[in-house]
Design an enzyme around this catalytic site. Structure first.
Site, PDB file in Angstrom:
ATOM      1  N   MET A  14      17.390 -15.664   4.612  1.00  0.00           N
ATOM      2  CA  MET A  14      17.370 -17.130   4.678  1.00  0.00           C
ATOM      3  C   MET A  14      18.773 -17.674   4.389  1.00  0.00           C
ATOM      4  SD  MET A  14      13.649 -18.397   3.536  1.00  0.00           S
ATOM      5  CE  MET A  14      13.846 -18.316   1.780  1.00  0.00           C
ATOM      6  N   HIS A  64      24.676 -13.065  -0.293  1.00  0.00           N
ATOM      7  CA  HIS A  64      25.403 -12.512  -1.432  1.00  0.00           C
ATOM      8  C   HIS A  64      25.449 -10.987  -1.278  1.00  0.00           C
ATOM      9  CE1 HIS A  64      21.403 -11.469  -2.786  1.00  0.00           C
ATOM     10  NE2 HIS A  64      21.049 -12.748  -2.771  1.00  0.00           N
ATOM     11  N   HIS A  69      22.353  -9.090  -0.043  1.00  0.00           N
ATOM     12  CA  HIS A  69      22.130  -9.064   1.407  1.00  0.00           C
ATOM     13  C   HIS A  69      23.103  -8.086   2.071  1.00  0.00           C
ATOM     14  CE1 HIS A  69      20.809 -13.336   0.511  1.00  0.00           C
ATOM     15  NE2 HIS A  69      19.752 -12.856   1.122  1.00  0.00           N
ATOM     16  N   GLY A 123      14.964  -6.457   0.420  1.00  0.00           N
ATOM     17  CA  GLY A 123      15.395  -6.163  -0.951  1.00  0.00           C
ATOM     18  C   GLY A 123      14.200  -6.052  -1.900  1.00  0.00           C
ATOM     19  N   LYS A 178      13.991  -6.895  -4.925  1.00  0.00           N
ATOM     20  CA  LYS A 178      13.807  -7.969  -5.910  1.00  0.00           C
ATOM     21  C   LYS A 178      12.479  -8.682  -5.628  1.00  0.00           C
ATOM     22  CE  LYS A 178      16.299 -11.763  -5.808  1.00  0.00           C
ATOM     23  NZ  LYS A 178      15.269 -12.807  -5.615  1.00  0.00           N
ATOM     24  N   ASP A 179      12.234  -8.927  -4.326  1.00  0.00           N
ATOM     25  CA  ASP A 179      10.958  -9.540  -3.932  1.00  0.00           C
ATOM     26  C   ASP A 179       9.964  -8.399  -3.699  1.00  0.00           C
ATOM     27  OD1 ASP A 179      11.804 -12.360  -3.809  1.00  0.00           O
ATOM     28  OD2 ASP A 179      13.181 -11.570  -2.313  1.00  0.00           O
ATOM     29  N   GLN A 216       6.764  -9.043  -1.819  1.00  0.00           N
ATOM     30  CA  GLN A 216       7.005  -9.299  -0.394  1.00  0.00           C
ATOM     31  C   GLN A 216       7.046  -7.988   0.395  1.00  0.00           C
ATOM     32  OE1 GLN A 216       9.657 -12.438   1.424  1.00  0.00           O
ATOM     33  NE2 GLN A 216      11.126 -10.765   1.418  1.00  0.00           N
ATOM     34  N   LEU A 237      21.024 -10.499  -8.215  1.00  0.00           N
ATOM     35  CA  LEU A 237      21.643 -11.445  -7.295  1.00  0.00           C
ATOM     36  C   LEU A 237      20.569 -12.154  -6.489  1.00  0.00           C
ATOM     37  CD1 LEU A 237      24.842  -9.621  -5.991  1.00  0.00           C
ATOM     38  CD2 LEU A 237      24.512 -11.020  -8.036  1.00  0.00           C
ATOM     39  N   SER A 238      20.747 -13.467  -6.340  1.00  0.00           N
ATOM     40  CA  SER A 238      19.773 -14.275  -5.606  1.00  0.00           C
ATOM     41  C   SER A 238      20.500 -15.502  -5.082  1.00  0.00           C
ATOM     42  CB  SER A 238      18.663 -14.719  -6.559  1.00  0.00           C
ATOM     43  OG  SER A 238      17.969 -15.831  -6.026  1.00  0.00           O
TER      44      SER A 238
END
Ligand code: PAF
Length: 289
Positions: free
Chosen positions: A30, A34, A37, A147, A149-150, A153, A184-185
């Protein structure tokens, strides 16, 4: 690198690549890119002939309009970063291009969407699935990169791939952290310098929880994490405006995503957390087993 904004141009580029038997790696994003990604793109670059990165703030996955309005949009800087990271195509469509018709499809994922983010963000995962499927249809990738982090998902996309039976390899990639540990987000951009300075304590608390899990039961570790974060400002004499407001912390089986009550209940165990800090919703996770 080509910057493509229309479905017609993307379709033509993909047809061309397929004709020459190129493998395709897709990195859906989206934007507000950073290092996290960029690590997905780097991996995709190594494993595929053609790397497509989508940059699209998907309105239908936001259940909160304020969150959608505030989501950072930095397309020019993103394209520069993509060029530097070696992407071949940046797909940057408008909402009208992605959704020429109103979206009526609704995806269901059963128990894996009934925990953590699911009940708190109604319609979110269906919105994610709609856009990811559209990107799959348009780019026909061999591999798709997401990633960890999610974490939830990724389980949703795995389930989506089972439902739609597309032969796409899902490649989960590790969280990238700042030196001080903060995951990182794109949302970190919205933290003030003061909030950014306290934010690493989320991961610090999660790491301490992993140590605790060697000798404490699941419930104690779970409650300790929530209590520690909620009282962090008080205990450390930090201004109340910088207090952590944990939305949830769940210790779950890494496959079913169902909460566990005993460390031996699952082969793989992760802790997933969402914490509000100065109106910014931060997500993180840690592996226990
Ligand atoms: O993880 C994200 O950034 C988004 O949910 C995704 C997968 C790009 C879909 O919009």
């Amino acid at each position: 690198m080509q910057i493509i904004t229309t479905v017609a141009a993307l379709t033509a580029a993909i047809e061309e690549a397929k004709k020459s038997n190129k493998t395709i790696g897709l990195v859906p994003t989206m934007g507000a890119l950073h290092e996290g990604h960029l690590s997905l793109i780097e991996r995709a670059r190594k494993e595929n002939d053609l790397v497509v990165v989508s940059v699209f703030v998907n309105p239908i996955q936001f259940n909160n309009q304020e969150d959608l309005a505030k989501y950072p949009r930095t397309v020019e800087a993103d394209c520069e970063k993509l060029q530097g990271a070696g992407a071949d195509i940046a797909f940057v469509p408008s909402v009208e291009e992605m959704y020429p018709e109103p979206v009526e499809t609704v995806y269901h994922f059963g128990p894996i969407e009934e925990v953590m983010e699911g009940p708190r963000r109604p319609g979110h995962f269906s919105g994610v699935a709609v856009v990811v499927r559209r990107l799959f249809d348009l780019t026909q990738p061999n591999r798709a990169y997401f990633g960890e982090k999610d974490f939830q998902q990724i389980a949703i996309i795995r389930n989506l791939l089972e439902q739609i039976k597309y032969p796409i390899e899902l490649v989960p990639c590790p969280i990238v952290r700042a030196e001080d540990g903060l995951a990182l987000s794109s949302r970190n951009m919205r933290l003030s310098a003061e909030a950014r300075a306290v934010a690493p304590n989320i991961y610090d608390t999660l790491q301490q929880a992993v140590e605790m899990s060697e000798c404490e039961d699941v419930e104690s570790v779970h409650d300790w994490v929530l209590d520690t974060l909620a009282s962090f400002h008080e205990v450390n004499g930090i201004d109340e405006s910088l207090k952590f407001d944990p939305e949830y912390f769940e210790i779950v089986d890494d496959t079913t995503l169902q909460p566990i009550t005993d460390w031996d209940e699952a082969k793989g165990v992760v802790g997933c957390i969402t914490v509000w800090l100065t109106g910014v919703r931060l997500i993180d996770m840690v592996r226990f087993r």
